[in-house]
Design a protein around this motif. Structure first.
Motif, PDB file in Angstrom:
ATOM      1  N   ARG B 101      12.299  58.719 -27.171  1.00  0.00           N
ATOM      2  CA  ARG B 101      12.255  59.636 -26.059  1.00  0.00           C
ATOM      3  C   ARG B 101      12.232  61.097 -26.497  1.00  0.00           C
ATOM      4  O   ARG B 101      11.557  61.921 -25.893  1.00  0.00           O
ATOM      5  N   SER B 102      12.991  61.432 -27.554  1.00  0.00           N
ATOM      6  CA  SER B 102      13.024  62.848 -27.915  1.00  0.00           C
ATOM      7  C   SER B 102      11.660  63.298 -28.435  1.00  0.00           C
ATOM      8  O   SER B 102      11.291  64.460 -28.317  1.00  0.00           O
ATOM      9  N   LEU B 103      10.914  62.374 -29.015  1.00  0.00           N
ATOM     10  CA  LEU B 103       9.570  62.726 -29.475  1.00  0.00           C
ATOM     11  C   LEU B 103       8.639  62.909 -28.274  1.00  0.00           C
ATOM     12  O   LEU B 103       7.693  63.693 -28.316  1.00  0.00           O
ATOM     13  N   PHE B 104       8.952  62.200 -27.215  1.00  0.00           N
ATOM     14  CA  PHE B 104       8.131  62.305 -26.006  1.00  0.00           C
ATOM     15  C   PHE B 104       8.217  63.705 -25.417  1.00  0.00           C
ATOM     16  O   PHE B 104       7.279  64.181 -24.794  1.00  0.00           O
ATOM     17  N   ARG B 105       9.347  64.359 -25.651  1.00  0.00           N
ATOM     18  CA  ARG B 105       9.510  65.699 -25.095  1.00  0.00           C
ATOM     19  C   ARG B 105       8.790  66.750 -25.915  1.00  0.00           C
ATOM     20  O   ARG B 105       8.824  67.933 -25.594  1.00  0.00           O
ATOM     21  N   ASN B 106       8.180  66.318 -27.005  1.00  0.00           N
ATOM     22  CA  ASN B 106       7.502  67.224 -27.910  1.00  0.00           C
ATOM     23  C   ASN B 106       6.527  68.150 -27.168  1.00  0.00           C
ATOM     24  O   ASN B 106       5.728  67.722 -26.365  1.00  0.00           O
ATOM     25  N   THR B 107       6.633  69.429 -27.456  1.00  0.00           N
ATOM     26  CA  THR B 107       5.651  70.358 -26.901  1.00  0.00           C
ATOM     27  C   THR B 107       5.058  71.153 -28.047  1.00  0.00           C
ATOM     28  O   THR B 107       5.614  71.228 -29.127  1.00  0.00           O
ATOM     29  N   LYS B 108       3.933  71.736 -27.799  1.00  0.00           N
ATOM     30  CA  LYS B 108       3.273  72.525 -28.825  1.00  0.00           C
ATOM     31  C   LYS B 108       3.258  73.973 -28.339  1.00  0.00           C
ATOM     32  O   LYS B 108       2.856  74.244 -27.207  1.00  0.00           O
ATOM     33  N   LEU B 125       1.582  62.728 -31.028  1.00  0.00           N
ATOM     34  CA  LEU B 125       2.511  62.333 -32.086  1.00  0.00           C
ATOM     35  C   LEU B 125       3.369  61.164 -31.606  1.00  0.00           C
ATOM     36  O   LEU B 125       3.613  60.205 -32.336  1.00  0.00           O
ATOM     37  N   TRP B 126       3.797  61.271 -30.353  1.00  0.00           N
ATOM     38  CA  TRP B 126       4.622  60.207 -29.786  1.00  0.00           C
ATOM     39  C   TRP B 126       3.824  58.904 -29.710  1.00  0.00           C
ATOM     40  O   TRP B 126       4.304  57.841 -30.110  1.00  0.00           O
ATOM     41  N   VAL B 127       2.604  58.991 -29.228  1.00  0.00           N
ATOM     42  CA  VAL B 127       1.767  57.795 -29.121  1.00  0.00           C
ATOM     43  C   VAL B 127       1.552  57.189 -30.512  1.00  0.00           C
ATOM     44  O   VAL B 127       1.726  55.984 -30.718  1.00  0.00           O
ATOM     45  N   GLY B 128       1.215  58.057 -31.466  1.00  0.00           N
ATOM     46  CA  GLY B 128       0.956  57.569 -32.827  1.00  0.00           C
ATOM     47  C   GLY B 128       2.200  56.927 -33.426  1.00  0.00           C
ATOM     48  O   GLY B 128       2.134  55.869 -34.036  1.00  0.00           O
ATOM     49  N   GLY B 129       3.349  57.590 -33.239  1.00  0.00           N
ATOM     50  CA  GLY B 129       4.584  57.052 -33.795  1.00  0.00           C
ATOM     51  C   GLY B 129       4.927  55.708 -33.186  1.00  0.00           C
ATOM     52  O   GLY B 129       5.250  54.752 -33.884  1.00  0.00           O
ATOM     53  N   LEU B 130       4.821  55.629 -31.878  1.00  0.00           N
ATOM     54  CA  LEU B 130       5.133  54.384 -31.187  1.00  0.00           C
ATOM     55  C   LEU B 130       4.195  53.262 -31.640  1.00  0.00           C
ATOM     56  O   LEU B 130       4.623  52.147 -31.937  1.00  0.00           O
ATOM     57  N   ALA B 131       2.905  53.598 -31.731  1.00  0.00           N
ATOM     58  CA  ALA B 131       1.918  52.590 -32.153  1.00  0.00           C
ATOM     59  C   ALA B 131       2.244  52.108 -33.555  1.00  0.00           C
ATOM     60  O   ALA B 131       2.229  50.902 -33.839  1.00  0.00           O
ATOM     61  N   VAL B 183      -1.623  54.880 -38.755  1.00  0.00           N
ATOM     62  CA  VAL B 183      -1.319  55.481 -40.060  1.00  0.00           C
ATOM     63  C   VAL B 183      -2.342  56.561 -40.384  1.00  0.00           C
ATOM     64  O   VAL B 183      -1.988  57.662 -40.835  1.00  0.00           O
ATOM     65  N   ILE B 184      -3.607  56.261 -40.138  1.00  0.00           N
ATOM     66  CA  ILE B 184      -4.634  57.241 -40.449  1.00  0.00           C
ATOM     67  C   ILE B 184      -4.438  58.485 -39.588  1.00  0.00           C
ATOM     68  O   ILE B 184      -4.506  59.617 -40.077  1.00  0.00           O
ATOM     69  N   TYR B 185      -4.137  58.290 -38.318  1.00  0.00           N
ATOM     70  CA  TYR B 185      -3.906  59.456 -37.459  1.00  0.00           C
ATOM     71  C   TYR B 185      -2.751  60.297 -37.989  1.00  0.00           C
ATOM     72  O   TYR B 185      -2.855  61.520 -38.117  1.00  0.00           O
ATOM     73  N   LEU B 186      -1.627  59.634 -38.324  1.00  0.00           N
ATOM     74  CA  LEU B 186      -0.461  60.401 -38.752  1.00  0.00           C
ATOM     75  C   LEU B 186      -0.731  61.139 -40.059  1.00  0.00           C
ATOM     76  O   LEU B 186      -0.235  62.241 -40.285  1.00  0.00           O
ATOM     77  N   LEU B 187      -1.526  60.528 -40.917  1.00  0.00           N
ATOM     78  CA  LEU B 187      -1.847  61.176 -42.185  1.00  0.00           C
ATOM     79  C   LEU B 187      -2.794  62.358 -41.964  1.00  0.00           C
ATOM     80  O   LEU B 187      -2.569  63.460 -42.467  1.00  0.00           O
ATOM     81  N   PRO B 194      -2.424  73.136 -39.883  1.00  0.00           N
ATOM     82  CA  PRO B 194      -1.908  73.977 -40.971  1.00  0.00           C
ATOM     83  C   PRO B 194      -0.384  74.071 -40.976  1.00  0.00           C
ATOM     84  O   PRO B 194       0.229  74.000 -42.042  1.00  0.00           O
ATOM     85  N   THR B 195       0.226  74.199 -39.795  1.00  0.00           N
ATOM     86  CA  THR B 195       1.676  74.363 -39.778  1.00  0.00           C
ATOM     87  C   THR B 195       2.383  73.095 -40.247  1.00  0.00           C
ATOM     88  O   THR B 195       3.397  73.157 -40.940  1.00  0.00           O
ATOM     89  N   VAL B 196       1.831  71.964 -39.854  1.00  0.00           N
ATOM     90  CA  VAL B 196       2.451  70.706 -40.268  1.00  0.00           C
ATOM     91  C   VAL B 196       2.237  70.494 -41.760  1.00  0.00           C
ATOM     92  O   VAL B 196       3.121  70.052 -42.486  1.00  0.00           O
ATOM     93  N   ARG B 197       1.058  70.854 -42.214  1.00  0.00           N
ATOM     94  CA  ARG B 197       0.754  70.705 -43.619  1.00  0.00           C
ATOM     95  C   ARG B 197       1.698  71.557 -44.468  1.00  0.00           C
ATOM     96  O   ARG B 197       2.166  71.139 -45.537  1.00  0.00           O
TER      97      ARG B 197
END
Lengths: 136, 344
Positions: B101-108, B125-131, B183-187, B194-197
């Motif tokens: 749930r806390s990832l679901f609240r993620n905003t950019k 990110l939430w969808v990818g993580g859950l999947a 996995v490919i999406y998250l990678l 850039p910020t995540v990288r």
């Protein structure tokens, strides 16, 4: 070292170890011999050289790929004749070819498949294709 | 750089298994020693980490609160973002563990021309993580078919449902495709944003690349190069029963898959992957926000010498009066001279 909330922590760890070692304790005292697919059907016993469509190793790991190939060839391209690498001619058919020799489905196909966890109706092929009638 | 390092590490593992089997023929080592060591590390490491966490005291309530706290009955409160008791914490934990749930609240947050700060609903990110997590769970449970005989019904049923699309033979598993995509999406996300990288360390890339490699080798073993599953199962059951016979020839790709999985398991407790256990021990998640409802006593309190005001005044009354400070009780008759407050 003091453990806070020890009750919950220990319960959680015990549950974790229990789950993680499931394969170990669930197998204690169980015999699980390798299945022995029976090759003693009349058709095979009459063969001089007991040989499948492909070599035994290839059949073992790749029979489903061969069936897929056959199915596509028959259903999509209408071809029905398969020439094996050793020149033998086979009819590309699950019922009429494979099961002509392997007429003991339950003791051949199913023996392996239930060992590796495919349901007995799987391959689901038998919902349409007719399995050979077996005496016993 | 961090990415390249992790990639090289995974490729080195693949090469190790490949050479170990093809060139050195170390079948027993890779199919018995490595799994046992990895499994032991996994269990022992996890227990160690959890006990280490559990031994740090959490004297005060420090939940993250992201909603209205319980207060007057006419103010609407947020039960799960600001839980007031254990039951609500349980709800919060269940939602967190099962639905992230806390990832679901993620905003950019983004600054655009203006300059204006924009917040966007960011759910990928939430969808990818859950999947990723759920397909991993399905894959893990499906693998139980190699460790059980007879195969339990739910494992069979799971495999049946997972391949119900009936595409190709052996049937394509939905979980395999979802896992690879996730996995490919998250990678890719780590690499192209850039910020995540910028904040990605080898410890972030390595598990992703490792899982990618596990997925690729697993898919190769199942759909392409094929291995003899009967022998694989024999090996797995042998491991579970501590009575492996010297394993017979199984394709090298299987050993690569096995080594990568063992690496993941052994690496698990010592890496960020341990958040699986950590989530249950996060004080910011698992504590009710009842600082103002219950009295919390510092667990490591030692007896501190305290003095009430009455005692204090008793001790310093004379001096206080001398200094002209107000006192609650004048000095009794017969004592030193009394200086009324007003006299100053």
């Amino acid at each position: 070292m003091k453990i806070y909330d020890g009750k919950f922590i220990i319960a959680g760890l015990v549950a974790f170890i229990g789950l993680a070692t499931f394969p170990i304790w669930s197998n204690i005292g169980k015999a699980s011999p390798l299945p022995e697919p029976k090759l003693d059907t009349p058709a095979i016993q009459q063969m001089e050289q007991k040989q499948c469509v492909l070599t035994r190793d290839e059949m073992r790991t790749g029979h489903m790929r061969l069936l897929d190939e056959w199915r596509i060839e028959v259903v999509r391209n209408g071809g029905r004749i398969y020439t094996a690498t050793d020149g033998k001619i086979y009819e590309m058919s699950l019922q009429n070819e494979c099961m002509r020799c392997h007429s003991n489905k339950t003791r051949f196909c199913d023996a392996c498949h239930s060992y590796v966890g495919l349901p007995n109706s799987t391959p689901y092929c038998w919902t349409c294709h007719i399995a050979p009638r077996e005496k016993d | 750089m961090n990415f390249i390092m992790s990639l090289v590490a995974v490729l080195a593992l693949v090469l190790t298994a490949f050479l170990g089997i093809e060139a050195a023929g170390l079948r027993t080592f890779f199919s018995m020693a490595v799994p046992y060591v990895a499994f032991t590390l996994f269990i022992a490491g996890t227990v160690y980490r959890v006990l280490a966490w559990a031994s740090s005291p959490v004297p005060f309530r420090i939940p993250t609160t992201a909603g209205q706290q319980k207060t007057f009955p006419w103010i609407k409160r947020n039960r799960f973002d600001n839980p007031a008791n254990k039951k609500e914490v349980l709800g919060r934990m269940i939602l967190e563990v099962l639905l992230f749930r806390s990832l679901f609240r993620n905003t950019k947050a983004e600054i655009e021309k203006g300059p204006k700060l924009y917040y966007q609903w960011e759910k990928w990110l939430w969808v990818g993580g859950l999947a990723l997590h759920y397909s991993f769970l399905v894959i893990l449970l499906r693998h139980l078919r190699f460790f059980t005989e007879p195969v339990p019904f739910f494992v069979q049923a799971l495999g049946g449902m997972d391949s119900f699309l009936q595409v190709g033979l052996p049937g394509i598993y939905i979980s395999d495709s979802v896992f690879m995509l996730a996995v490919i999406y998250l990678l890719v996300r780590r690499l192209i944003i850039p910020t995540v990288r910028y904040i990605s360390l080898p410890g972030d890339y390595f598990p992703l690349i490792l899982m990618l490699a596990i997925g690729v080798t697993g898919i190769l073993t199942r759909y392409f190069t094929r291995v003899d599953l009967l022998k694989v199962k024999q090996l797995a059951l042998g491991l579970a029963k501590f009575q492996s016979s010297a394993p017979e020839q199984v394709g090298t790709i299987f050993y690569i898959h096995l080594l990568l999985v063992c690496t993941l398991i052994a690496y698990f407790p010592f890496s960020k992957l341990m958040h699986a256990g950590g989530i249950f021990l996060s004080p910011t998640r698992n504590l009710p926000n009842d600082s103002r409802i219950r009295r919390h006593v510092n667990p490591w309190d030692y007896p501190v010498e305290v003095q009430t005001y009455a005692e204090y005044e008793e001790r310093f009354r004379e001096k206080m009066i001398e200094a002209g400070l107000p006192v609650a009780k004048e000095i009794a008759a017969g004592g030193p001279a009394v200086y009324p407050l007003t006299k100053k």
